[in-house]
Design a protein around this motif. Structure first.
Motif, PDB file in Angstrom:
ATOM      1  N   PHE A 197       0.774  -1.368   0.055  1.00  0.00           N
ATOM      2  CA  PHE A 197      -0.057   0.154  -0.017  1.00  0.00           C
ATOM      3  C   PHE A 197       0.782   1.377   0.131  1.00  0.00           C
ATOM      4  N   GLU A 198       2.146   1.162   0.935  1.00  0.00           N
ATOM      5  CA  GLU A 198       2.920   2.257   0.829  1.00  0.00           C
ATOM      6  C   GLU A 198       3.493   2.651  -0.718  1.00  0.00           C
ATOM      7  N   VAL A 199       3.792   1.393  -1.181  1.00  0.00           N
ATOM      8  CA  VAL A 199       4.551   1.740  -2.418  1.00  0.00           C
ATOM      9  C   VAL A 199       3.332   2.272  -3.493  1.00  0.00           C
TER      10      VAL A 199
ATOM     11  N   LEU B 291      -5.151  10.804   7.209  1.00  0.00           N
ATOM     12  CA  LEU B 291      -5.465   9.246   6.960  1.00  0.00           C
ATOM     13  C   LEU B 291      -5.916   8.990   5.597  1.00  0.00           C
ATOM     14  N   LEU B 292      -5.024   7.810   4.967  1.00  0.00           N
ATOM     15  CA  LEU B 292      -5.342   7.575   3.711  1.00  0.00           C
ATOM     16  C   LEU B 292      -5.752   6.000   3.778  1.00  0.00           C
ATOM     17  N   THR B 293      -6.742   5.854   2.816  1.00  0.00           N
ATOM     18  CA  THR B 293      -7.171   4.432   2.824  1.00  0.00           C
ATOM     19  C   THR B 293      -7.076   3.914   1.398  1.00  0.00           C
ATOM     20  N   HIS B 294      -6.998   2.634   1.157  1.00  0.00           N
ATOM     21  CA  HIS B 294      -6.646   1.988  -0.247  1.00  0.00           C
ATOM     22  C   HIS B 294      -7.608   2.279  -1.064  1.00  0.00           C
ATOM     23  N   ARG B 295      -9.273   2.492  -0.692  1.00  0.00           N
ATOM     24  CA  ARG B 295     -10.168   2.954  -1.428  1.00  0.00           C
ATOM     25  C   ARG B 295      -9.786   4.218  -1.880  1.00  0.00           C
ATOM     26  N   GLN B 296      -9.342   4.973  -1.091  1.00  0.00           N
ATOM     27  CA  GLN B 296      -9.384   6.511  -1.572  1.00  0.00           C
ATOM     28  C   GLN B 296      -8.256   6.726  -2.526  1.00  0.00           C
ATOM     29  N   ILE B 297      -7.175   5.961  -2.628  1.00  0.00           N
ATOM     30  CA  ILE B 297      -6.075   6.094  -4.018  1.00  0.00           C
ATOM     31  C   ILE B 297      -6.723   5.088  -5.149  1.00  0.00           C
ATOM     32  N   PHE B 298      -7.454   4.079  -4.784  1.00  0.00           N
ATOM     33  CA  PHE B 298      -8.000   3.417  -5.995  1.00  0.00           C
ATOM     34  C   PHE B 298      -8.839   4.220  -6.742  1.00  0.00           C
ATOM     35  N   ASP B 299     -10.007   5.057  -6.091  1.00  0.00           N
ATOM     36  CA  ASP B 299     -10.882   5.828  -6.770  1.00  0.00           C
ATOM     37  C   ASP B 299     -10.070   6.961  -7.196  1.00  0.00           C
ATOM     38  N   GLU B 300     -10.175   7.502  -8.672  1.00  0.00           N
ATOM     39  CA  GLU B 300      -9.304   8.574  -9.184  1.00  0.00           C
ATOM     40  C   GLU B 300      -9.815   9.862  -8.360  1.00  0.00           C
ATOM     41  N   ASP B 301     -11.377  10.264  -8.487  1.00  0.00           N
ATOM     42  CA  ASP B 301     -11.893  11.248  -7.836  1.00  0.00           C
ATOM     43  C   ASP B 301     -11.461  11.540  -6.399  1.00  0.00           C
ATOM     44  N   LYS B 302     -11.754  10.279  -5.382  1.00  0.00           N
ATOM     45  CA  LYS B 302     -11.399  10.490  -4.018  1.00  0.00           C
ATOM     46  C   LYS B 302      -9.788  11.090  -4.029  1.00  0.00           C
ATOM     47  N   PHE B 303      -8.957  10.210  -4.875  1.00  0.00           N
ATOM     48  CA  PHE B 303      -7.604  10.468  -4.727  1.00  0.00           C
ATOM     49  C   PHE B 303      -7.303  11.896  -5.353  1.00  0.00           C
TER      50      PHE B 303
ATOM     51  N   SER C 112      -3.659   1.197 -14.593  1.00  0.00           N
ATOM     52  CA  SER C 112      -4.224  -0.307 -15.042  1.00  0.00           C
ATOM     53  C   SER C 112      -3.246  -1.396 -14.579  1.00  0.00           C
ATOM     54  N   GLU C 113      -1.741  -0.993 -14.344  1.00  0.00           N
ATOM     55  CA  GLU C 113      -0.952  -1.940 -13.692  1.00  0.00           C
ATOM     56  C   GLU C 113      -0.670  -1.613 -12.431  1.00  0.00           C
ATOM     57  N   LEU C 114      -1.080  -0.685 -11.645  1.00  0.00           N
ATOM     58  CA  LEU C 114      -0.362  -0.685 -10.393  1.00  0.00           C
ATOM     59  C   LEU C 114      -1.070  -1.483  -9.290  1.00  0.00           C
ATOM     60  N   PHE C 115      -2.283  -1.484  -9.253  1.00  0.00           N
ATOM     61  CA  PHE C 115      -2.999  -2.324  -8.266  1.00  0.00           C
ATOM     62  C   PHE C 115      -3.273  -3.700  -8.526  1.00  0.00           C
TER      63      PHE C 115
END
Length: 375
Positions: A206-208, A299-311, A342-345
């Motif tokens: 997740f940190e990566v 505080l950062l969640t995985h859902r937040q970085i996965f969603d483009e608008d949230k991030f 497309s490749e990160l997650f």
């Protein structure tokens, strides 16, 4: 002569915790098992490393095609300290030579993730059921101490996860020296170009992922933040110690303004605990302690970085905290971000392998390399 394991087989070995390696029997020597029948029945090969085994050969006339082995040809001089001895009856390529050989079938981003794990403070290892059971028996019987080897991180529900905490396999100086050794080789420039963006000291996948989204240049799909630090130790003052009851905490990602006047501490709230025995920002007290030290905290969640608008909303918030101007991405930068995402997650347990087979480089991988080289 001993087998020299490389490629995905070596990568799997470097992902095995030492306490698990201790349970694995040696591989039979090739001169004692010419048809490799014993190798096919060996639990280290069949269970821990998986078939086929990938071995390195140095001359073309040494290449053979046994069913249980795939071979990689490496002509020319090997980089310094790139072949190591194991206790299991075989030689193995160093972590960096392993990654260098793997890059032939990895995209640039996949190579970057492999290097990030090797340079990080974690390993992702999903143990096969047979090894998991053997490890449990060894721990229950006292044959292996729960405090020896790498530390397994618990998941939120307390069940053992695939995330293990360990010291880095590769240090910054090691990476620099290796790049110098391979620069003139085939794939050397590509390896060196990608290595420029490797995060050092990440404690979880997740940190990566969060680091790359924040730190990669916009031409490569990131946000272009400079000077990001990972797992930064903060010694607390008297007031902050009184709040949290600790003398220090660790910040997952620390972002600073160009002049260093403003800093934002970001805590990656992952499914598996990747902190150091309670250090870090795990509750309101820790957040308050860091705020008392002058940090803005997110505080950062995985859902937040996965969603483009949230991030994007998070990025704008960080810009405001750092007193920096946010600039909308151009159409080319948006396409680069789409390719990156497309490749990160990925499923990190399958990094380097797709559906049990060696992955084929993505058709756009070459353009990503070209962008790296042009930076």
């Amino acid at each position: 002569m001993k087998d020299l394991l490389c490629d995905i087989s070596a990568f799997r070995y470097w992902r095995l915790p030492p306490q698990v390696r201790a349970l694995c029997p040696p591989l039979p020597r090739p001169e004692e098992d010419r048809q490799r029948y014993d190798l096919a029945r060996n639990p280290t090969a069949a269970v821990a490393l998986g078939y086929p085994l990938y071995t390195l050969v140095r001359t073309r006339n040494k290449r053979t095609c046994p069913a249980s082995i795939r071979q990689r040809l490496f002509l020319g001089e090997l980089p310094r300290e790139s072949v190591l001895e194991t206790e299991h009856g075989f030689l193995i390529t160093s972590p960096l030579l392993t990654a260098f050989i793997m890059l032939r079938h990895l995209t640039d981003l996949q190579l970057l993730l492999v290097l990030a794990e090797m340079c990080g403070l974690f390993a992702v290892c999903a143990l096969p059921a047979a090894l998991e059971a053997e490890l449990s028996r060894a721990i229950d019987s006292g044959a292996i101490s729960t405090t020896s080897g790498w530390t397994r991180c618990p998941s939120e529900d307390g069940v053992a996860s695939d995330l293990w905490r360990r010291d880095a396999l590769v240090l910054s100086g090691d990476l620099d020296r290796f790049c110098s050794d391979v620069y003139g080789m085939r794939y050397g420039k590509r390896f060196m170009a990608v290595s420029r963006f490797v995060p050092l000291g990440a404690a979880s996948p997740f940190e990566v992922e969060a680091y790359l989204l924040f730190a990669l240049p916009r031409t490569l799909g990131g946000e272009g933040f400079c000077g990001i630090e990972l797992n930064v130790e903060v010694r607390l003052g008297a007031s902050a110690r009184a709040i949290v009851g600790k003398s220090r905490v660790f910040i997952d990602l620390l972002l600073s303004s160009p002049d260093g006047a403003r800093q934002v501490a970001i805590e990656c709230q992952g499914k598996a605990s990747h902190g150091r025995a309670g250090d870090g920002l795990r509750d309101a007290d820790r957040m308050t302690a860091l705020q008392a030290m002058g940090y803005d905290v997110l505080l950062l969640t995985h859902r937040q970085i996965f969603d483009e608008d949230k991030f994007r909303a998070i990025v704008k918030a960080v810009c405001r905290m750092l007193d920096a101007e946010y600039r909308d991405k151009s159409s080319d930068e948006q396409r680069a971000e789409t390719l990156l995402r497309s490749e990160l997650f990925v499923d990190w347990t399958k990094l380097g392998v797709i559906d049990g087979k060696m992955p084929v480089r993505h058709k756009t991988a070459r353009s990503w390399t070209a962008a790296v080289l042009s930076e």
